[in-house]
Design an enzyme around this catalytic site. Structure first.
Site, PDB file in Angstrom:
ATOM      1  N   SER A  45       0.840  -1.203   0.000  1.00  0.00           N
ATOM      2  CA  SER A  45       0.000   0.000   0.000  1.00  0.00           C
ATOM      3  C   SER A  45       0.875   1.252   0.000  1.00  0.00           C
ATOM      4  O   SER A  45       0.389   2.347  -0.277  1.00  0.00           O
ATOM      5  CB  SER A  45      -0.935   0.005   1.214  1.00  0.00           C
ATOM      6  OG  SER A  45      -0.222  -0.253   2.406  1.00  0.00           O
ATOM      7  N   LYS A 112       4.508 -11.618   3.152  1.00  0.00           N
ATOM      8  CA  LYS A 112       3.092 -11.834   2.857  1.00  0.00           C
ATOM      9  C   LYS A 112       2.889 -11.867   1.346  1.00  0.00           C
ATOM     10  O   LYS A 112       3.479 -11.071   0.623  1.00  0.00           O
ATOM     11  CB  LYS A 112       2.214 -10.738   3.470  1.00  0.00           C
ATOM     12  CG  LYS A 112       0.721 -10.944   3.187  1.00  0.00           C
ATOM     13  CD  LYS A 112      -0.182 -10.060   4.017  1.00  0.00           C
ATOM     14  CE  LYS A 112      -0.301  -8.641   3.526  1.00  0.00           C
ATOM     15  NZ  LYS A 112      -0.803  -8.556   2.134  1.00  0.00           N
ATOM     16  N   GLU A 114      -0.295 -12.228  -1.726  1.00  0.00           N
ATOM     17  CA  GLU A 114      -1.729 -12.195  -2.004  1.00  0.00           C
ATOM     18  C   GLU A 114      -2.125 -13.501  -2.674  1.00  0.00           C
ATOM     19  O   GLU A 114      -1.419 -14.012  -3.543  1.00  0.00           O
ATOM     20  CB  GLU A 114      -2.079 -10.998  -2.899  1.00  0.00           C
ATOM     21  CG  GLU A 114      -1.968  -9.682  -2.154  1.00  0.00           C
ATOM     22  CD  GLU A 114      -2.538  -8.500  -2.922  1.00  0.00           C
ATOM     23  OE1 GLU A 114      -3.236  -8.706  -3.935  1.00  0.00           O
ATOM     24  OE2 GLU A 114      -2.273  -7.363  -2.490  1.00  0.00           O
ATOM     25  N   GLU A 181      -9.207  -9.457   3.670  1.00  0.00           N
ATOM     26  CA  GLU A 181      -9.475  -8.057   3.376  1.00  0.00           C
ATOM     27  C   GLU A 181     -10.847  -7.847   2.744  1.00  0.00           C
ATOM     28  O   GLU A 181     -11.199  -8.507   1.766  1.00  0.00           O
ATOM     29  CB  GLU A 181      -8.383  -7.508   2.442  1.00  0.00           C
ATOM     30  CG  GLU A 181      -8.613  -6.051   2.055  1.00  0.00           C
ATOM     31  CD  GLU A 181      -7.415  -5.381   1.407  1.00  0.00           C
ATOM     32  OE1 GLU A 181      -6.308  -5.946   1.420  1.00  0.00           O
ATOM     33  OE2 GLU A 181      -7.600  -4.266   0.895  1.00  0.00           O
TER      34      GLU A 181
HETATM   35  N1  LIG Z   1      -4.784   3.858   2.322  1.00  0.00           N
HETATM   36  C1  LIG Z   1      -5.071   2.594   2.034  1.00  0.00           C
HETATM   37  N2  LIG Z   1      -5.795   1.883   2.915  1.00  0.00           N
HETATM   38  C2  LIG Z   1      -6.131   0.596   2.659  1.00  0.00           C
HETATM   39  O1  LIG Z   1      -6.774  -0.040   3.512  1.00  0.00           O
HETATM   40  C3  LIG Z   1      -5.701   0.012   1.440  1.00  0.00           C
HETATM   41  C4  LIG Z   1      -4.903   0.799   0.570  1.00  0.00           C
HETATM   42  N3  LIG Z   1      -4.625   2.075   0.887  1.00  0.00           N
HETATM   43  N4  LIG Z   1      -4.405   0.278  -0.578  1.00  0.00           N
HETATM   44  C5  LIG Z   1      -4.485  -1.140  -0.794  1.00  0.00           C
HETATM   45  C6  LIG Z   1      -5.790  -1.660  -0.341  1.00  0.00           C
HETATM   46  C7  LIG Z   1      -6.943  -1.126  -1.168  1.00  0.00           C
HETATM   47  N5  LIG Z   1      -8.015  -1.063  -0.199  1.00  0.00           N
HETATM   48  C8  LIG Z   1      -9.235  -0.434  -0.449  1.00  0.00           C
HETATM   49  C9  LIG Z   1      -9.258   0.809  -1.002  1.00  0.00           C
HETATM   50  C10 LIG Z   1     -10.439   1.475  -1.258  1.00  0.00           C
HETATM   51  C11 LIG Z   1     -11.632   0.876  -0.954  1.00  0.00           C
HETATM   52  C12 LIG Z   1     -12.852   1.705  -1.242  1.00  0.00           C
HETATM   53  O2  LIG Z   1     -12.793   2.915  -1.170  1.00  0.00           O
HETATM   54  N6  LIG Z   1     -13.956   1.156  -1.598  1.00  0.00           N
HETATM   55  C13 LIG Z   1     -15.103   1.990  -1.927  1.00  0.00           C
HETATM   56  C14 LIG Z   1     -15.410   1.981  -3.410  1.00  0.00           C
HETATM   57  C15 LIG Z   1     -14.273   2.489  -4.243  1.00  0.00           C
HETATM   58  C16 LIG Z   1     -14.629   2.504  -5.707  1.00  0.00           C
HETATM   59  O3  LIG Z   1     -15.602   3.127  -6.064  1.00  0.00           O
HETATM   60  O4  LIG Z   1     -13.888   1.865  -6.487  1.00  0.00           O
HETATM   61  C17 LIG Z   1     -16.328   1.525  -1.195  1.00  0.00           C
HETATM   62  O5  LIG Z   1     -17.123   2.389  -0.821  1.00  0.00           O
HETATM   63  O6  LIG Z   1     -16.500   0.309  -1.004  1.00  0.00           O
HETATM   64  C18 LIG Z   1     -11.629  -0.378  -0.380  1.00  0.00           C
HETATM   65  C19 LIG Z   1     -10.430  -1.039  -0.118  1.00  0.00           C
HETATM   66  C20 LIG Z   1      -7.550  -1.471   1.087  1.00  0.00           C
HETATM   67  N7  LIG Z   1      -6.104  -1.256   1.029  1.00  0.00           N
HETATM   68  C1  LIG Z   2      -4.188  -3.676   3.324  1.00  0.00           C
HETATM   69  C2  LIG Z   2      -3.039  -4.492   3.844  1.00  0.00           C
HETATM   70  C3  LIG Z   2      -3.458  -5.812   4.353  1.00  0.00           C
HETATM   71  C4  LIG Z   2      -1.976  -4.619   2.782  1.00  0.00           C
HETATM   72  O1  LIG Z   2      -1.768  -5.624   2.159  1.00  0.00           O
HETATM   73  C5  LIG Z   2      -1.146  -3.428   2.526  1.00  0.00           C
HETATM   74  O2  LIG Z   2      -1.223  -2.462   3.300  1.00  0.00           O
HETATM   75  O3  LIG Z   2      -0.384  -3.467   1.567  1.00  0.00           O
HETATM   76 MG   LIG Z   3      -0.640  -5.278   0.395  1.00  0.00          MG
END
Ligand SMILES: Nc1nc(=O)c2c([nH]1)NC[C@@H]1CN(c3ccc(C(=O)N[C@@H](CCC(=O)O)C(=O)O)cc3)CN21
Ligand SMILES: CC(C)C(=O)C(=O)O
Ligand SMILES: [Mg+2]
Length: 284
Positions: A45, A112, A114, A181
């Site tokens: 991330s 880790k 995926e 996740e």
């Molecule tokens: N800052 C950050 N926090 C995270 O937890 C995270 C990252 N980055 N990068 C890698 C993944 C990606 N993750 C994510 C990122 C965004 C959503 C999210 O915003 N989902 C929205 C919809 C987004 C869309 O429209 O595409 C939702 O409301 O479900 C979910 C998981 C979790 N992880």
């Molecule tokens: C969201 C977590 C589990 C991750 O893989 C990351 O931060 O890269």
């Molecule tokens: Mg990751």
């Protein structure tokens, strides 16, 4: 050897909740370790929160190695975990092994990856070699393009099957834990009950063995945090205020103040020395 080991993490299942936080640099990792968090995690991330990319697909092994080295220098107690970035383990088991070794040599205690079912051979090989592995199922962000963005997983029976299959493959191959996740909480609960290794959830509810959050989300220094992240502080606001004060004070001539600089107390002494210095320059 650090205090928190993969064996200890395994033994925490059903006894004590496991805590995990990402960290990408030395000062952050120092604080995470001091806070008593069990696993300090150099996540891919970092591509998004540190390097400003829209997803995690462009993170390189070099970036992971450099950030892992900085984090490892800081952590004395917690387990240091490093993510295998996209492209570093999919092509062959050999390449995965080589890249996992690089992260271990940078100071990680474990890596880790995926997925689970697709990488059973790699996980088994790493574990046999002595490299502890954590798996990751549910939303796996390295499949961003195919998924068409980040969304909740586990709504269909096919997705539930896939998540369970990953977790069981990881357990079988010897992984010491698995990240779940952004799944519906019931799915994470099911997996937690079905496997003997700890589940560490993010956006997957309370019925798991531990939780992980991204540093920037928890502290309020990232604008696009996912909806499941809890902001425990608004450091973004605090940092902005500090930077605005600095900017204003320099423009106003208020900084540096008297306590932030040193001057000759004897101005005659300074004038003599400055005159001598000028003369020496002219002689050359
Ligand atoms: N800052 C950050 N926090 C995270 O937890 C995270 C990252 N980055 N990068 C890698 C993944 C990606 N993750 C994510 C990122 C965004 C959503 C999210 O915003 N989902 C929205 C919809 C987004 C869309 O429209 O595409 C939702 O409301 O479900 C979910 C998981 C979790 N992880
Ligand atoms: C969201 C977590 C589990 C991750 O893989 C990351 O931060 O890269
Ligand atoms: Mg990751």
């Amino acid at each position: 050897m650090r205090e928190v080991t993969p064996k200890k993490i395994r033994e925490m299942k059903g006894r004590e909740k496991i805590t995990m936080i990402t960290a990408y640099d030395y000062p952050s990792a120092l604080l995470a370790d001091k806070a008593g968090i069990d696993i300090v995690f150099v996540g891919d991330s970092l591509g998004m929160v540190v390097y400003g990319e829209p997803n995690t697909l462009n993170v390189s092994m070099e970036q992971m190695v450099f950030h892992t080295r900085a984090v490892a220098k800081a952590v004395k107690r917690a387990l240091v975990l490093a993510d295998m970035p996209f492209g570093s383990y999919e092509v062959s088991v050999e390449e995965g092994v080589k890249n996992a070794i690089r992260l271990i040599q940078a100071g990680a205690d474990a890596v880790k990856i995926e997925g689970g079912a697709d990488h059973e051979k790699l996980v088994r090989k790493l574990v046999r070699m002595g490299i502890p592995v954590m798996g990751h199922t549910g939303l796996t962000p390295q499949r961003y393009l195919r998924l068409g963005g980040y969304r909740i997983m586990g709504e269909t029976e096919e997705e539930i099957e896939e998540i369970l299959k990953d977790a069981k493959a990881l357990e079988r191959a010897g992984a010491f834990a698995v990240v779940i996740e952004f799944t519906l909480a019931d799915v994470a609960k099911l997996v937690t009950e079905e496997v003997s290794i700890p589940t560490i959830g993010i956006g997957s509810g309370p019925w798991v063995d531990g939780q992980v959050l991204v540093w920037h989300d928890l502290l309020g220094i990232y604008e696009n945090s996912p909806p499941f992240a809890k902001r425990y502080a608004n450091l973004g606001e605090i940092i902005l205020k500090a930077l605005q004060s600095y900017n204003r004070e320099v423009k106003a001539g208020e900084f540096p103040g008297r306590e932030h600089y040193w001057e000759f107390l004897d101005k005659d002494d300074f004038r003599r020395k400055a005159q001598k210095a000028r003369e020496r320059l002219e002689e050359k």
